[in-house]
Design a protein around this motif. Structure first.
Motif, PDB file in Angstrom:
ATOM      1  N   THR A  97      56.319  65.377  -4.587  1.00 15.14           N
ATOM      2  CA  THR A  97      56.538  64.670  -3.160  1.00 15.14           C
ATOM      3  C   THR A  97      56.366  63.503  -2.809  1.00 15.14           C
ATOM      4  O   THR A  97      56.861  62.501  -2.634  1.00 15.14           O
ATOM      5  CB  THR A  97      57.129  65.758  -2.404  1.00 15.14           C
ATOM      6  N   VAL A  98      54.751  63.570  -3.110  1.00 22.48           N
ATOM      7  CA  VAL A  98      53.958  62.134  -2.625  1.00 22.48           C
ATOM      8  C   VAL A  98      54.260  61.273  -3.455  1.00 22.48           C
ATOM      9  O   VAL A  98      54.328  60.369  -2.745  1.00 22.48           O
ATOM     10  CB  VAL A  98      52.453  62.735  -2.013  1.00 22.48           C
ATOM     11  N   THR A  99      53.993  61.494  -4.787  1.00 19.45           N
ATOM     12  CA  THR A  99      54.169  60.097  -5.350  1.00 19.45           C
ATOM     13  C   THR A  99      55.974  59.729  -4.859  1.00 19.45           C
ATOM     14  O   THR A  99      56.110  58.701  -5.370  1.00 19.45           O
ATOM     15  CB  THR A  99      54.094  60.822  -6.902  1.00 19.45           C
ATOM     16  N   ASN A 100      56.987  60.830  -5.675  1.00 19.81           N
ATOM     17  CA  ASN A 100      58.179  59.828  -4.761  1.00 19.81           C
ATOM     18  C   ASN A 100      58.417  58.876  -4.040  1.00 19.81           C
ATOM     19  O   ASN A 100      59.167  58.420  -3.758  1.00 19.81           O
ATOM     20  CB  ASN A 100      59.015  61.051  -5.328  1.00 19.81           C
ATOM     21  N   THR A 101      57.682  59.922  -2.795  1.00 21.32           N
ATOM     22  CA  THR A 101      57.613  58.606  -1.354  1.00 21.32           C
ATOM     23  C   THR A 101      56.697  57.820  -1.763  1.00 21.32           C
ATOM     24  O   THR A 101      57.421  56.271  -1.424  1.00 21.32           O
ATOM     25  CB  THR A 101      56.356  59.839  -0.400  1.00 21.32           C
ATOM     26  N   LEU A 102      56.100  57.471  -2.494  1.00 21.24           N
ATOM     27  CA  LEU A 102      55.279  56.389  -2.709  1.00 21.24           C
ATOM     28  C   LEU A 102      56.588  55.202  -3.857  1.00 21.24           C
ATOM     29  O   LEU A 102      56.344  54.062  -3.742  1.00 21.24           O
ATOM     30  CB  LEU A 102      53.786  56.248  -3.054  1.00 21.24           C
ATOM     31  N   PHE A 103      56.779  55.767  -4.147  1.00 22.05           N
ATOM     32  CA  PHE A 103      58.067  55.624  -5.190  1.00 22.05           C
ATOM     33  C   PHE A 103      59.517  54.811  -4.438  1.00 22.05           C
ATOM     34  O   PHE A 103      59.782  53.588  -4.166  1.00 22.05           O
ATOM     35  CB  PHE A 103      58.626  56.003  -6.451  1.00 22.05           C
ATOM     36  N   ALA A 104      59.290  55.025  -3.488  1.00 18.04           N
ATOM     37  CA  ALA A 104      60.630  55.347  -2.404  1.00 18.04           C
ATOM     38  C   ALA A 104      59.887  54.059  -1.114  1.00 18.04           C
ATOM     39  O   ALA A 104      60.733  53.004  -1.174  1.00 18.04           O
ATOM     40  CB  ALA A 104      60.820  56.297  -0.987  1.00 18.04           C
ATOM     41  N   LEU A 105      59.044  53.910  -1.099  1.00 21.82           N
ATOM     42  CA  LEU A 105      58.111  52.782  -0.526  1.00 21.82           C
ATOM     43  C   LEU A 105      57.977  51.566  -1.649  1.00 21.82           C
ATOM     44  O   LEU A 105      58.901  50.677  -1.112  1.00 21.82           O
ATOM     45  CB  LEU A 105      56.645  52.974  -0.309  1.00 21.82           C
ATOM     46  N   GLY A 106      57.744  51.765  -2.805  1.00 22.53           N
ATOM     47  CA  GLY A 106      57.847  50.232  -3.530  1.00 22.53           C
ATOM     48  C   GLY A 106      58.998  50.271  -3.525  1.00 22.53           C
ATOM     49  O   GLY A 106      59.327  48.563  -4.106  1.00 22.53           O
ATOM     50  N   ARG A 107      60.180  50.952  -3.712  1.00 20.51           N
ATOM     51  CA  ARG A 107      61.746  50.118  -3.824  1.00 20.51           C
ATOM     52  C   ARG A 107      62.112  49.292  -2.702  1.00 20.51           C
ATOM     53  O   ARG A 107      62.464  48.724  -2.407  1.00 20.51           O
ATOM     54  CB  ARG A 107      62.455  50.944  -4.188  1.00 20.51           C
ATOM     55  N   GLN A 108      61.291  50.018  -1.583  1.00 21.46           N
ATOM     56  CA  GLN A 108      61.571  48.978  -0.770  1.00 21.46           C
ATOM     57  C   GLN A 108      61.024  48.490  -0.192  1.00 21.46           C
ATOM     58  O   GLN A 108      61.736  47.089   0.820  1.00 21.46           O
ATOM     59  CB  GLN A 108      60.993  49.965   1.077  1.00 21.46           C
ATOM     60  N   THR A 109      60.193  47.161  -0.880  1.00 18.46           N
ATOM     61  CA  THR A 109      59.070  46.807  -0.622  1.00 18.46           C
ATOM     62  C   THR A 109      59.609  45.066  -1.039  1.00 18.46           C
ATOM     63  O   THR A 109      60.520  44.208  -1.398  1.00 18.46           O
ATOM     64  CB  THR A 109      58.343  46.219  -0.986  1.00 18.46           C
ATOM     65  N   TYR A 110      60.969  45.607  -2.675  1.00 14.68           N
ATOM     66  CA  TYR A 110      62.481  44.624  -2.671  1.00 14.68           C
ATOM     67  C   TYR A 110      62.961  44.360  -1.656  1.00 14.68           C
ATOM     68  O   TYR A 110      63.453  43.178  -1.331  1.00 14.68           O
ATOM     69  CB  TYR A 110      63.179  45.216  -3.189  1.00 14.68           C
ATOM     70  N   LYS A 111      63.050  44.878  -0.458  1.00 16.85           N
ATOM     71  CA  LYS A 111      64.362  44.664   0.472  1.00 16.85           C
ATOM     72  C   LYS A 111      63.033  43.500   1.595  1.00 16.85           C
ATOM     73  O   LYS A 111      64.210  43.576   2.982  1.00 16.85           O
ATOM     74  CB  LYS A 111      64.701  45.875   1.491  1.00 16.85           C
ATOM     75  N   HIS A 112      62.200  43.236   1.529  1.00 15.58           N
ATOM     76  CA  HIS A 112      60.990  42.675   2.692  1.00 15.58           C
ATOM     77  C   HIS A 112      60.419  41.506   1.327  1.00 15.58           C
ATOM     78  O   HIS A 112      59.371  41.701   1.015  1.00 15.58           O
ATOM     79  CB  HIS A 112      59.884  43.856   2.797  1.00 15.58           C
ATOM     80  N   PRO A 113      61.324  40.126   1.527  1.00 19.00           N
ATOM     81  CA  PRO A 113      61.183  39.489   1.521  1.00 19.00           C
ATOM     82  C   PRO A 113      59.996  38.729   1.827  1.00 19.00           C
ATOM     83  O   PRO A 113      59.076  37.923   0.403  1.00 19.00           O
ATOM     84  CB  PRO A 113      62.451  37.944   2.111  1.00 19.00           C
ATOM     85  N   GLU A 114      59.278  38.926   2.378  1.00 18.21           N
ATOM     86  CA  GLU A 114      57.595  38.548   2.883  1.00 18.21           C
ATOM     87  C   GLU A 114      56.712  39.100   2.255  1.00 18.21           C
ATOM     88  O   GLU A 114      55.629  38.623   1.957  1.00 18.21           O
ATOM     89  CB  GLU A 114      57.492  39.009   4.077  1.00 18.21           C
ATOM     90  N   TRP A 115      57.343  40.260   1.236  1.00 15.58           N
ATOM     91  CA  TRP A 115      56.058  41.070   0.692  1.00 15.58           C
ATOM     92  C   TRP A 115      55.973  40.405  -0.707  1.00 15.58           C
ATOM     93  O   TRP A 115      57.708  40.408  -0.899  1.00 15.58           O
ATOM     94  CB  TRP A 115      56.029  42.374   0.364  1.00 15.58           C
ATOM     95  N   THR A 116      55.043  39.607  -1.346  1.00 21.12           N
ATOM     96  CA  THR A 116      55.185  38.502  -3.011  1.00 21.12           C
ATOM     97  C   THR A 116      54.194  39.558  -3.603  1.00 21.12           C
ATOM     98  O   THR A 116      54.161  39.039  -4.878  1.00 21.12           O
ATOM     99  CB  THR A 116      55.067  37.027  -2.158  1.00 21.12           C
ATOM    100  N   GLY A 117      53.977  40.789  -3.219  1.00 18.06           N
ATOM    101  CA  GLY A 117      52.909  41.044  -4.366  1.00 18.06           C
ATOM    102  C   GLY A 117      53.703  42.013  -4.786  1.00 18.06           C
ATOM    103  O   GLY A 117      54.965  42.042  -4.929  1.00 18.06           O
ATOM    104  N   PRO A 118      53.100  42.271  -6.555  1.00 21.48           N
ATOM    105  CA  PRO A 118      54.312  43.810  -6.521  1.00 21.48           C
ATOM    106  C   PRO A 118      54.191  45.187  -6.138  1.00 21.48           C
ATOM    107  O   PRO A 118      54.559  45.428  -4.739  1.00 21.48           O
ATOM    108  CB  PRO A 118      52.736  44.224  -7.637  1.00 21.48           C
TER     109      PRO A 118
END
Length: 184
Positions: free
Chosen positions: A110-131
């Motif tokens: 579930t910790v890993t799944n949370t990190l994946f959920a956070l990673g997917r959320q970065t797509y919705k933040h145009p200010e984030w240009t990293g991976p």
């Protein structure tokens, strides 16, 4: 096998080590720092410091104080601060692990799944240009129907409405079994 051991074995079977490695690589790339050699993934994340630093890279200043020493309550506070920050960032409550899942290593999947959920959320933040981590979430597909189209839809009987042709309750014993009495 004890019940606790059986539960731990079942939880461990849900764990995908390839996903753990992918999440670890994502964290390392963002922080520009490698996990110490020989130390397990969950051990590095356990005190919450790495998670807080990750969140501060994604959203600078989102966690103003990271506890680097102190007892277990200070370290668990890091985890709680991370959880609050990712919810503020847009991660849904259902995607956030419980503190004990990490602290007591009860459910690292579930910790890993949370990190994946956070990673997917970065797509919705145009200010984030990293991976990013995980697949890009779908965009909304909004449709506008005219009044005429909406009225036309009201005349159609959906297949879910079904029919009851020939349906009876014959043969159903609801709640009571059949009683057969034999006479003497």
């Amino acid at each position: 096998m004890s019940l606790e051991r059986a539960v731990r074995a079942k939880i461990a079977s849900k764990r995908d080590l390839a996903m753990d490695k992918e999440a670890q690589t994502w964290v390392e790339n963002i922080l520009e720092w490698k996990f110490p050699a020989g130390q397990e993934y969950e051990e590095v994340l356990k005190d919450g410091q790495v998670l807080c630093k990750l969140m501060n890279k994604l959203a600078p200043g989102s966690i103003p104080k990271i506890n680097e020493s102190g007892g277990q309550f200070k370290m668990m506070e890091n985890i709680n601060n991370f959880q609050k920050a990712i919810k503020d960032y847009g991660v849904a409550d259902v995607d956030v692990f419980q503190t004990v899942d990490l602290w007591e290593k009860k459910d690292i999947a579930t910790v890993t799944n949370t990190l994946f959920a956070l990673g997917r959320q970065t797509y919705k933040h145009p200010e984030w240009t990293g991976p990013n981590l995980g697949p890009k979430p779908a965009d909304e597909c909004k449709r506008d129907f005219t009044e005429e189209q909406l009225k036309a839809g009201q005349t159609v009987i959906g297949l879910q409405a079904g029919q009851n042709k020939g349906a009876t309750q014959a043969g159903q014993n609801i709640g009571a079994g059949r009683k057969i009495l034999l006479g003497k």
